[in-house]
Design an enzyme around this catalytic site. Sequence first.
Site, PDB file in Angstrom:
ATOM      1  N   ASP A 133       0.852  -1.190   0.000  1.00 30.18           N
ATOM      2  CA  ASP A 133       0.000   0.000   0.000  1.00 30.18           C
ATOM      3  C   ASP A 133       0.890   1.243   0.000  1.00 30.18           C
ATOM      4  O   ASP A 133       2.117   1.143   0.032  1.00 30.18           O
ATOM      5  CB  ASP A 133      -0.958  -0.029   1.180  1.00 30.18           C
ATOM      6  CG  ASP A 133      -0.230   0.021   2.510  1.00 30.18           C
ATOM      7  OD1 ASP A 133       1.017   0.114   2.517  1.00 30.18           O
ATOM      8  OD2 ASP A 133      -0.897  -0.047   3.544  1.00 30.18           O
ATOM      9  N   SER A 134       0.269   2.409  -0.029  1.00 27.97           N
ATOM     10  CA  SER A 134       1.055   3.629  -0.225  1.00 27.97           C
ATOM     11  C   SER A 134       1.646   4.162   1.057  1.00 27.97           C
ATOM     12  O   SER A 134       2.500   5.032   1.044  1.00 27.97           O
ATOM     13  CB  SER A 134       0.151   4.705  -0.795  1.00 27.97           C
ATOM     14  OG  SER A 134      -0.812   5.059   0.185  1.00 27.97           O
ATOM     15  N   HIS A 168      -8.349 -20.908   9.290  1.00 28.72           N
ATOM     16  CA  HIS A 168      -9.740 -21.097   8.846  1.00 28.72           C
ATOM     17  C   HIS A 168     -10.326 -19.816   8.248  1.00 28.72           C
ATOM     18  O   HIS A 168     -10.915 -19.838   7.171  1.00 28.72           O
ATOM     19  CB  HIS A 168     -10.645 -21.583   9.983  1.00 28.72           C
ATOM     20  CG  HIS A 168     -12.077 -21.449   9.596  1.00 28.72           C
ATOM     21  ND1 HIS A 168     -12.694 -22.338   8.753  1.00 28.72           N
ATOM     22  CD2 HIS A 168     -12.983 -20.446   9.826  1.00 28.72           C
ATOM     23  CE1 HIS A 168     -13.927 -21.912   8.496  1.00 28.72           C
ATOM     24  NE2 HIS A 168     -14.123 -20.763   9.134  1.00 28.72           N
ATOM     25  N   ASP A 198      -1.268   8.807  -1.183  1.00 28.97           N
ATOM     26  CA  ASP A 198      -2.536   9.530  -1.254  1.00 28.97           C
ATOM     27  C   ASP A 198      -2.831  10.137   0.097  1.00 28.97           C
ATOM     28  O   ASP A 198      -2.244   9.729   1.102  1.00 28.97           O
ATOM     29  CB  ASP A 198      -3.680   8.579  -1.649  1.00 28.97           C
ATOM     30  CG  ASP A 198      -3.838   7.420  -0.652  1.00 28.97           C
ATOM     31  OD1 ASP A 198      -2.831   7.053  -0.011  1.00 28.97           O
ATOM     32  OD2 ASP A 198      -4.951   6.900  -0.520  1.00 28.97           O
ATOM     33  N   PHE A 217      -2.669   5.637   4.204  1.00 30.13           N
ATOM     34  CA  PHE A 217      -3.695   5.302   5.195  1.00 30.13           C
ATOM     35  C   PHE A 217      -3.102   5.246   6.602  1.00 30.13           C
ATOM     36  O   PHE A 217      -3.667   5.778   7.551  1.00 30.13           O
ATOM     37  CB  PHE A 217      -4.348   3.966   4.824  1.00 30.13           C
ATOM     38  CG  PHE A 217      -5.449   3.554   5.754  1.00 30.13           C
ATOM     39  CD1 PHE A 217      -6.714   4.113   5.648  1.00 30.13           C
ATOM     40  CD2 PHE A 217      -5.224   2.621   6.755  1.00 30.13           C
ATOM     41  CE1 PHE A 217      -7.734   3.751   6.516  1.00 30.13           C
ATOM     42  CE2 PHE A 217      -6.234   2.250   7.635  1.00 30.13           C
ATOM     43  CZ  PHE A 217      -7.491   2.813   7.510  1.00 30.13           C
ATOM     44  N   CYS A 255     -10.524 -26.810   5.313  1.00 34.61           N
ATOM     45  CA  CYS A 255      -9.231 -26.375   5.863  1.00 34.61           C
ATOM     46  C   CYS A 255      -8.743 -27.354   6.934  1.00 34.61           C
ATOM     47  O   CYS A 255      -9.513 -28.137   7.488  1.00 34.61           O
ATOM     48  CB  CYS A 255      -9.305 -24.949   6.404  1.00 34.61           C
ATOM     49  SG  CYS A 255      -9.863 -24.807   8.104  1.00 34.61           S
ATOM     50  N   CYS A 300     -16.135 -26.776   5.457  1.00 32.06           N
ATOM     51  CA  CYS A 300     -14.816 -26.221   5.127  1.00 32.06           C
ATOM     52  C   CYS A 300     -13.771 -27.339   5.078  1.00 32.06           C
ATOM     53  O   CYS A 300     -13.760 -28.237   5.916  1.00 32.06           O
ATOM     54  CB  CYS A 300     -14.438 -25.184   6.181  1.00 32.06           C
ATOM     55  SG  CYS A 300     -12.813 -24.474   5.926  1.00 32.06           S
ATOM     56  N   GLY A 325      -9.779   5.250   0.831  1.00 31.25           N
ATOM     57  CA  GLY A 325     -10.535   6.145   1.711  1.00 31.25           C
ATOM     58  C   GLY A 325     -11.872   5.572   2.150  1.00 31.25           C
ATOM     59  O   GLY A 325     -12.733   6.295   2.633  1.00 31.25           O
ATOM     60  N   ASP A 334      -8.690  -6.276  -0.077  1.00 33.54           N
ATOM     61  CA  ASP A 334      -7.858  -6.733   1.037  1.00 33.54           C
ATOM     62  C   ASP A 334      -8.534  -6.273   2.305  1.00 33.54           C
ATOM     63  O   ASP A 334      -9.274  -5.290   2.284  1.00 33.54           O
ATOM     64  CB  ASP A 334      -6.464  -6.102   0.994  1.00 33.54           C
ATOM     65  CG  ASP A 334      -6.496  -4.673   1.501  1.00 33.54           C
ATOM     66  OD1 ASP A 334      -6.966  -3.799   0.758  1.00 33.54           O
ATOM     67  OD2 ASP A 334      -6.107  -4.429   2.661  1.00 33.54           O
ATOM     68  N   CYS A 379     -10.641 -27.264  10.293  1.00 32.67           N
ATOM     69  CA  CYS A 379     -11.962 -27.903  10.301  1.00 32.67           C
ATOM     70  C   CYS A 379     -11.875 -29.410  10.082  1.00 32.67           C
ATOM     71  O   CYS A 379     -12.753 -30.151  10.506  1.00 32.67           O
ATOM     72  CB  CYS A 379     -12.864 -27.251   9.253  1.00 32.67           C
ATOM     73  SG  CYS A 379     -13.233 -25.530   9.654  1.00 32.67           S
TER      74      CYS A 379
HETATM   75 ZN   LIG Z   1     -12.075 -24.269   8.102  1.00 32.95          ZN
END
Ligand SMILES: [Zn+2]
Length: 379
Positions: free
Chosen positions: A95-96, A343, A149, A99, A314, A312, A224, A274, A317
């Site tokens: 990022d710049s 997860h 910015d 922020f 993952c 899920c 922003g 993101d 899980c």
């Molecule tokens: Zn999961």
Amino acid sequence: MRSVTFEVVAECPHTRARAGLLHTPHGTIETPVFMPVGTQATVKGLTQRDLAEDLDVKILLANTYHLFIRPGHELIQKMGGLHRFMSWPNAILTDSGGFQVFSLSGLRKIHEHGVVFQSHLDGDLHTFTPESTVDVQLAYGSDILMVLDECPEYPVSHEYARESMQRTVRWAREANDHFRRRMETSPTGHALFPIVQGSMFPDLRRECARALLDLDTDGYAIGGLSVGEPRPMSLEMTEATEDVLPRDRPRYDMGVGMPAELPEYVARGIDMMDCVLPSRNARNGYLFTSEGRVIIKHARYRDDERPLDPNCQCYTCQRYSRAYLRHLFQAGEILYAVLATRHNIRRYLDIMRGIRHAIISNSFPDYLKCVRAASSEAV
Ligand SMILES: [Zn+2]
């Protein structure tokens, strides 16, 4: 010759959604994409192997400001750049710094050529200019750089928002000129995205987007947002901006959103997002599942043998019960953060894969309808 290119592979005929391929020097990324946030060159709780191999993350985000403050861009460059320093084989977007400068640092002074700010770590004064943030991000070796910015707080007056937006456009021109000069002699490929600002004023958002078109960059970001405004307003600002931006370039909405909002942004023409929510909320005990949220500390999970999310795939899980996760959370164990983050990130990535599949199979409007029905039930 562009280093980062974008290909639209399918478009939804009823919304602005599209599926694409973003080609970068560190691999091709299927869009729409969610980018996990690795603030300090690490996604807290996950190894790079977890991210690249288990979760199949193709791009992650690192924070220019944080890495500039510590350990510094010169050290990272000396260590072979960010990819090598953090042992990350895939793409990186930085990022710049705007922020963070505007939200974290105590003292800051904006002038026409940049911003002077105080480190939140030791109080030292630093300056970011449009040129210096390009140089810092090139020292990291980021695949996608963002322009400096000004990110105004919410709310601000229309008058201030206009003045600030015009400064952001000026900075974007300066950053882009400097970036192009640097690219003439750079042996490696990079892209620079400018950021549309304009606070919560649709007219300023559109004016800003139009002004940035002249830069003919490889992609465009909308910044922003998520600065404390009501959530529908973030969607409204995206909508106001999107049709001004070229359809053949990727659009990135910075810092959004909740799971049910992801398809809403995609429906408004957004390709990249993101957010720290999946990782931060995981650590705080707030888990996103295909059946809604789970607040793991609740007593009802004390002896719950079910996996966190039965749908899920993952590792968390597949292997552990809610009861065990709750126990780890209550005991303040490190493994809790590891399993929970794994997860939640997987959940976000699965949502994005589902969205992409729906666009390609021409069923995105139905997908959106289901998500809206489920989230209004949850309210
Ligand atoms: Zn999961």
